[in-house]
Scaffold this active site. Sequence first.
Site, PDB file in Angstrom:
ATOM      1  N   THR A   1       0.258   9.930  -0.953  1.00  0.00           N
ATOM      2  CA  THR A   1       1.526   9.555  -1.572  1.00  0.00           C
ATOM      3  C   THR A   1       1.257   9.075  -2.991  1.00  0.00           C
ATOM      4  O   THR A   1       0.353   8.268  -3.223  1.00  0.00           O
ATOM      5  CB  THR A   1       2.230   8.444  -0.781  1.00  0.00           C
ATOM      6  OG1 THR A   1       2.470   8.893   0.558  1.00  0.00           O
ATOM      7  CG2 THR A   1       3.565   8.070  -1.422  1.00  0.00           C
TER       8      THR A   1
ATOM      9  N   ARG B   1       0.821  -1.200   0.000  1.00  0.00           N
ATOM     10  CA  ARG B   1       0.000   0.000   0.000  1.00  0.00           C
ATOM     11  C   ARG B   1       0.862   1.259   0.000  1.00  0.00           C
ATOM     12  O   ARG B   1       2.042   1.231   0.359  1.00  0.00           O
ATOM     13  CB  ARG B   1      -0.927   0.010   1.231  1.00  0.00           C
ATOM     14  CG  ARG B   1      -0.181   0.194   2.556  1.00  0.00           C
ATOM     15  CD  ARG B   1      -1.129   0.224   3.743  1.00  0.00           C
ATOM     16  NE  ARG B   1      -2.077   1.316   3.640  1.00  0.00           N
ATOM     17  CZ  ARG B   1      -1.796   2.575   3.945  1.00  0.00           C
ATOM     18  NH1 ARG B   1      -0.595   2.908   4.365  1.00  0.00           N
ATOM     19  NH2 ARG B   1      -2.715   3.508   3.849  1.00  0.00           N
ATOM     20  N   LEU B   2       0.244   2.342  -0.428  1.00  0.00           N
ATOM     21  CA  LEU B   2       0.797   3.677  -0.275  1.00  0.00           C
ATOM     22  C   LEU B   2      -0.224   4.519   0.483  1.00  0.00           C
ATOM     23  O   LEU B   2      -1.429   4.302   0.369  1.00  0.00           O
ATOM     24  CB  LEU B   2       1.073   4.334  -1.642  1.00  0.00           C
ATOM     25  CG  LEU B   2       2.132   3.698  -2.537  1.00  0.00           C
ATOM     26  CD1 LEU B   2       2.226   4.468  -3.856  1.00  0.00           C
ATOM     27  CD2 LEU B   2       3.485   3.651  -1.857  1.00  0.00           C
ATOM     28  N   ASP B   3       0.272   5.489   1.240  1.00  0.00           N
ATOM     29  CA  ASP B   3      -0.627   6.396   1.941  1.00  0.00           C
ATOM     30  C   ASP B   3      -1.494   7.161   0.938  1.00  0.00           C
ATOM     31  O   ASP B   3      -1.125   7.328  -0.227  1.00  0.00           O
ATOM     32  CB  ASP B   3       0.165   7.395   2.781  1.00  0.00           C
ATOM     33  CG  ASP B   3       0.966   6.730   3.882  1.00  0.00           C
ATOM     34  OD1 ASP B   3       0.660   5.577   4.217  1.00  0.00           O
ATOM     35  OD2 ASP B   3       1.906   7.371   4.384  1.00  0.00           O
ATOM     36  N   ARG B   4      -2.626   7.661   1.400  1.00  0.00           N
ATOM     37  CA  ARG B   4      -3.594   8.326   0.537  1.00  0.00           C
ATOM     38  C   ARG B   4      -2.959   9.445  -0.290  1.00  0.00           C
ATOM     39  O   ARG B   4      -3.237   9.580  -1.486  1.00  0.00           O
ATOM     40  CB  ARG B   4      -4.737   8.883   1.390  1.00  0.00           C
ATOM     41  CG  ARG B   4      -5.832   9.579   0.591  1.00  0.00           C
ATOM     42  CD  ARG B   4      -6.904  10.142   1.515  1.00  0.00           C
ATOM     43  NE  ARG B   4      -7.513   9.074   2.302  1.00  0.00           N
ATOM     44  CZ  ARG B   4      -7.556   9.034   3.627  1.00  0.00           C
ATOM     45  NH1 ARG B   4      -6.998  10.009   4.333  1.00  0.00           N
ATOM     46  NH2 ARG B   4      -8.144   8.039   4.261  1.00  0.00           N
TER      47      ARG B   4
END
Length: 354
Positions: free
Chosen positions: A163, A158-161
């Site tokens: 990012t 995952r990546l942060d929202r």
Amino acid sequence: STMSRHPPPLVAAWVEGALEKLQADVDDVGVEMILRSVYVLNSHALLSERILGFARALLQSVAVKKEATESRDHGSLGLGAGNVAGRPFKEQPHVVTESQELCFLWKPKGWSMTVGKDREGAGSVEQGQLLSEWLQDHLGDDFPVARDADAQHGLLHRLDRDTSGLVAFAKTYQAYYEGRLQFSLQRVVKRYVCVCVGHVPMDLMERFITTPLRIQAGDGPKRSVPAGEGVAFGLPSKTLVLDVSHFVGPDGANLSLVEVELYSGRLHQIRAHLSSEGFPLLGDWLYGEGNVPWCSRIFLHAAFLSLRVGSTLAQECPLPADLQSALREMKPLSSRARVAQEKWLGKRRMMGPA
């Protein structure tokens, strides 16, 4: 979590026996147990080839069962593995490159991912801004794993929202479980570029930040807290600082352009680790001072990804337009910083495999 701190060699023998007894009777809980055991034992140099073999065989048995219910031809989308330097990156996700087993997707800022237990938690998500929904709508007909929430819609991390950058999607269940295994074995290369507030010491370059992190949940968004800040312990976390260069922002603030590589995948790891060193990311309202007028979001971008599932897929990803615009506002304080700025503005070669 106790095992992850100090697993005795006896644990390896117990895990080996447990995996052997499981045979092919594995559910989703069992899958997570297998992956967690591999990660912990590998982190402490206790993972034998025998245990790894059992783990891989069990994961693939789960994949075969799930694949048996689908009869689609999991082929290519016809994109190839070309370099994306210079391509325009829109505010919608799209496939950047692919292999027979994987796709690397462009995730723009503002798109949320709910992968694994370390999801961001509280906070509203705009309608249509879930990457899982995009996958179901655009890839679900060709790759049924994209419709399976139990398999994280095929997403491997995952990546942060807020990012931007590259994320890996597995086209099949077999690729998904092998990809998850590669992440547990820490054989994935993930490199990022960010801007920190303050001048990060040059002697931090080519060093690891190893502060253990633990998730702190409350009424607001989840965040990672370093061990020692009101918590007795945290989970092992490892961030390598690859490069540092110094700038001054248009408001006169000292700034650092920093390239890092992740060796673990904790929630907000880069943001929490650099903040713990006294250098929060530019625009980070959760770990720093929040937005600045000349940078519209957190300056954090997933710039390089390499993963082997069948064949190796590796790809660079240039800065999107909003972060390039912010970088142009920054004044380099040395020839080193000028070279780094030119690289990330597309005038020089980006980061790739060492």
